[in-house]
Design an enzyme around this catalytic site. Structure first.
Site, PDB file in Angstrom:
ATOM      1  CE  LYS A   1      -3.889   1.921   2.697  1.00 43.93           C
ATOM      2  NZ  LYS A   1      -4.707   1.721   3.913  1.00 43.93           N
TER       3      LYS A   1
ATOM      4  CB  SER B   1      -8.005   3.565   2.884  1.00 49.04           C
ATOM      5  OG  SER B   1      -7.172   2.992   3.858  1.00 49.04           O
TER       6      SER B   1
ATOM      7  CB  SER C   1      -8.098   0.656   5.737  1.00 45.74           C
ATOM      8  OG  SER C   1      -8.864   1.815   5.626  1.00 45.74           O
TER       9      SER C   1
HETATM   10  N1  GLN Z   1     -12.978   3.987   6.679  1.00 42.28           N
HETATM   11  C1  GLN Z   1     -12.292   4.412   7.849  1.00 42.28           C
HETATM   12  C2  GLN Z   1     -11.897   5.870   7.712  1.00 42.28           C
HETATM   13  O1  GLN Z   1     -12.246   6.453   6.746  1.00 42.28           O
HETATM   14  C3  GLN Z   1     -11.100   3.543   8.126  1.00 42.28           C
HETATM   15  C4  GLN Z   1      -9.906   3.877   7.348  1.00 42.28           C
HETATM   16  C5  GLN Z   1      -8.699   3.027   7.676  1.00 42.28           C
HETATM   17  O2  GLN Z   1      -8.808   1.972   8.299  1.00 42.28           O
HETATM   18  N2  GLN Z   1      -7.558   3.526   7.295  1.00 42.28           N
HETATM   19  O3  GLN Z   1     -11.285   6.430   8.548  1.00 42.28           O
END
Ligand code: GLN
Length: 464
Positions: A54, A129, A153
């Site tokens: 990532k 994400s 994410s």
């Molecule tokens: N969807 C969550 C957010 O927008 C989690 C994101 C993540 O785990 N990086 O913060």
């Protein structure tokens, strides 16, 4: 193909095959921000096995953007600890994957560059994400990938793309080289084609790191009990799952099937109440932006990254950040700065910390009596690109994943059938440091799920 399959194949060819597949398939899926120019074949037990990382995890000499304009041209001078360890074992990093900017989001639509597409249906998001990582694994471009999980994410994109995503216990994997979003919640985790592959990667990346003082000195044996059965284990099902209004009907059906399978495998399943779970999303969206606002203060146009000159120092700060950060990131910075301000600290940030403690107490109490808590990973399957515009609706979809981060416990998402022809994920959460048990439970489901062929998860047909 899994890591294990690779061990018995021609190692010299794997990188080349991966790069070829990226060339043919990725124009359609768009999982990569950067594909490595040259990938060296390094010695090690996993020599030549192509993986993706990532784009918020630093890779020495390989551009790392966090899917943000502010880091668009950043080339890290060092490897993240998890990356270094994988390289030492011979894994080959073929590229850096797309994500929501600074990992803030659940769809990769918040990337400053482009949106990744779901390999099962390219009209739909891959989740986020870590959507680029999940899509790259699901479409067979790489064998495995690293993601980061602050509120889901790793697990949610894994569930949307029909692959395995594991978030370890907080403190097991070093965050050194993981570009910080919310430091008390962030963990790096593997996205793979099988539970065993997730365990194999954990075995390499977990462990104490002098560069991250929150890592623990604890040796976990991820592999030796993986194939053992789960007869006699006790699983808790939170009533709150069924009370969630937006729970998709077909997702609920798959979840009920998972419960039936657990019983068939000899587990004891019982409904429980975790009353504070209702507040998890609200708590998360106070704490995560607060920590983010502090972590993102370093991008000021002075130290590194983008710099847009404007009258005086303050002008340069403001212009750089206004141009460099996208809308969602700016929203979180504003939210976080507000809840941390002297006038509102007690009312918001401090209150959220207290609720976090109560939630931890509730969840840990349940885990005293049960081996695991089961929920769907996401209340809905992958949605159409562009179809969710309201931030609150978007945030609410994180209901089932954020509790594990707030409590710091291990949680995995494994594929468990389909809803509306799109993959559905089953989430298994366990006690702190019982990561090996969570993986073992996941492996039992993987082996016996009627949706898998010979214990293997199905592969999407990517139409080119
Ligand atoms: N969807 C969550 C957010 O927008 C989690 C994101 C993540 O785990 N990086 O913060």
């Amino acid at each position: 193909m899994t890591i294990e399959d690779c061990l018995n194949s021609d190692r010299e060819r794997l990188i080349e095959e991966s790069l070829e597949r990226i060339k043919t398939i990725d124009p359609l899926i768009k999982s990569f921000i950067t594909v490595a120019q040259e990938v060296a074949l390094k010695e090690g037990p996993y020599k030549g096995i192509p993986i993706a990382v990532k784009d918020n995890i630093t890779t020495k000499g390989l551009r790392t953007t966090c899917a943000s304009k502010i880091l668009e041209n950043y080339i890290p001078p060092y490897d993240a600890t998890c990356v270094k360890r994988l390289k030492d074992y011979g894994f080959a990093i073929v590229g850096k994957t797309n994500m929501d900017e600074f990992a803030m989001g659940s769809s990769t639509e918040r990337s400053a560059f482009f949106t990744t597409r779901n390999p099962w249906n390219t009209q739909c998001v891959p989740g986020g994400s870590s959507g680029g990582s999940a899509a790259a694994v699901a479409s067979g471009q790489v064998i495995a990938a690293l993601g980061s999980d602050t509120g889901g994410s790793v697990r949610q994109p894994a569930s949307f793309c029909g692959v395995v995503g594991f978030k370890p216990t907080y403190g097991l994997v070093s965050r050194y080289g993981l570009i910080a979003f919310a430091s008390s919640l962030d963990q790096v985790g593997p996205i793979t084609k099988s539970v065993r592959d997730a365990a194999l990667i954990m075995d390499i990346i977990a462990g104490r790191d002098p560069f991250d003082s929150t890592t623990v000195r604890r040796k976990i044996d991820f592999l030796s009990q993986l194939e053992e059965d789960i007869a006699g284990m006790r699983f808790a099902i939170p009533e709150e799952v069924y009370e969630y209004e937006q729970l998709d009907e077909e997702v609920a059906q798959r979840f009920d099937e998972a419960i039936k399978l657990a019983e068939k495998l000899g587990a004891i399943v019982q409904r429980v109440r975790i009353p504070t779970m209702r507040f998890a999303v609200a708590t998360y969206y106070v704490i995560a932006p607060a920590e983010a606002s502090s972590n993102l203060a370093r991008y000021d146009g002075v130290k590194y990254g983008l710099r847009v000159e404007e009258n005086g120092l303050k002008g340069t700060y403001m212009k750089t950040r206004n141009i460099g950060f996208g809308e969602e990131v700016r929203r979180r910075i504003v939210l976080g700065t507000f809840t941390l301000s002297a006038a509102y600290y007690e009312a918001y940030f401090n209150k959220a910390q207290k609720v976090r403690m109560l939630l931890s107490k509730d969840v840990n109490q349940v885990l005293e009596k049960f081996d695991a808590i089961l929920t769907p990973t996401s209340p809905v399957p992958a949605f159409k690109i562009g179809s969710v515009s309201d931030p609150l609706t978007y945030y609410l979809m994180d209901v089932f994943t954020v509790p594990a981060n707030l409590v710091g416990i291990p949680a995995i998402s494994i594929p468990f059938g389909f809803a509306h022809d799109l993959p559905v994920g089953l989430q298994i959460m366990g006690k702190r440091f019982e990561d090996a048990k969570v993986l073992r439970i996941a492996r039992s489901f993987e082996k016996k799920s009627s949706y898998n062929e010979n214990g293997r998860i199905p592969i999407p047909v990517v139409r080119i």
